[in-house]
Design an enzyme around this catalytic site. Sequence first.
Site, PDB file in Angstrom:
ATOM      1  N   LYS A 115      45.998  -1.317   9.139  1.00 55.49           N
ATOM      2  CA  LYS A 115      46.418  -1.876  10.374  1.00 55.49           C
ATOM      3  C   LYS A 115      47.760  -1.724  10.567  1.00 55.49           C
ATOM      4  O   LYS A 115      48.636  -1.805   9.788  1.00 55.49           O
ATOM      5  CB  LYS A 115      46.076  -3.421  10.666  1.00 55.49           C
ATOM      6  CG  LYS A 115      44.444  -3.641  10.605  1.00 55.49           C
ATOM      7  CD  LYS A 115      44.232  -5.212  10.429  1.00 55.49           C
ATOM      8  CE  LYS A 115      44.752  -6.124  11.494  1.00 55.49           C
ATOM      9  NZ  LYS A 115      44.636  -7.376  11.358  1.00 55.49           N
ATOM     10  N   LYS A 153      46.939  -9.911   4.648  1.00 54.24           N
ATOM     11  CA  LYS A 153      48.253 -10.024   5.284  1.00 54.24           C
ATOM     12  C   LYS A 153      48.950 -11.097   4.497  1.00 54.24           C
ATOM     13  O   LYS A 153      48.450 -11.947   3.926  1.00 54.24           O
ATOM     14  CB  LYS A 153      48.151 -10.121   6.601  1.00 54.24           C
ATOM     15  CG  LYS A 153      47.567 -11.403   7.056  1.00 54.24           C
ATOM     16  CD  LYS A 153      47.598 -11.580   8.676  1.00 54.24           C
ATOM     17  CE  LYS A 153      47.015 -10.641   9.577  1.00 54.24           C
ATOM     18  NZ  LYS A 153      47.025 -10.950  10.967  1.00 54.24           N
TER      19      LYS A 153
END
Length: 230
Positions: A87, A25
């Site tokens: 995710k 991320k």
Amino acid sequence: MLVSVRSVDEALVAARGGADFIDLKEPSDGALGGLPVATIGAIVSALRAHGIGLPVSATIGDLPMQALDGILAQVDAVGGCGVDYVKVGIERGPGAFVVLDALSACDWPVVPVFIADHGIDAALVAHACTLGFPALMADTADKLAGSLFDAVPTADLRAFVARVRASGRLVGLAGALRMAHLPLLQSLAPDFAGFRSAVCIADRKTALCPERLAALAASLHGEAVEPAAA
């Protein structure tokens, strides 16, 4: 021990520092800030080239529930990079049910991440538990407002963990978690806990600190942790 990273170098540091899951991320772009697809692919390739077989997850970025077409397109793009899990942040609200249904029909293993700054919607979690996701997580969006434990009562987190586990899915917790939270985490016993803030040199936007990684890994993987002083 899930550790969030933003580059090949950070991924290798995390893997060698004791992480059990590598999470991709961009911490400068929010709780689930997404990395460029090319960067995700490069990190996965580098880990595998170094013989590191740890499971890898990647976020799609912070997208609102009404942007369903964009969410699904980004899931496809990230899933095609070779990650083990994709995710997707799930915000409270009626639109979230539609998003969960659509995600459950994707060709990739999706992990819904329930954004818990204003609590956990038990009905939403119960619905997700009826779908075919491999894991469910709870996390916070505003990392400056405190930890997951500041946003959600411990009893509610315990209920979340129990409900997800009873459905046969893996369950994870994250949200500005620190070393001081380890006794609470050990009490709740999720399958994995996500860390970034606790293993950086300063705040979560700075580089990973190998010493902090090693200390956290040692605590999670064996050494007894005493409850923090009141």
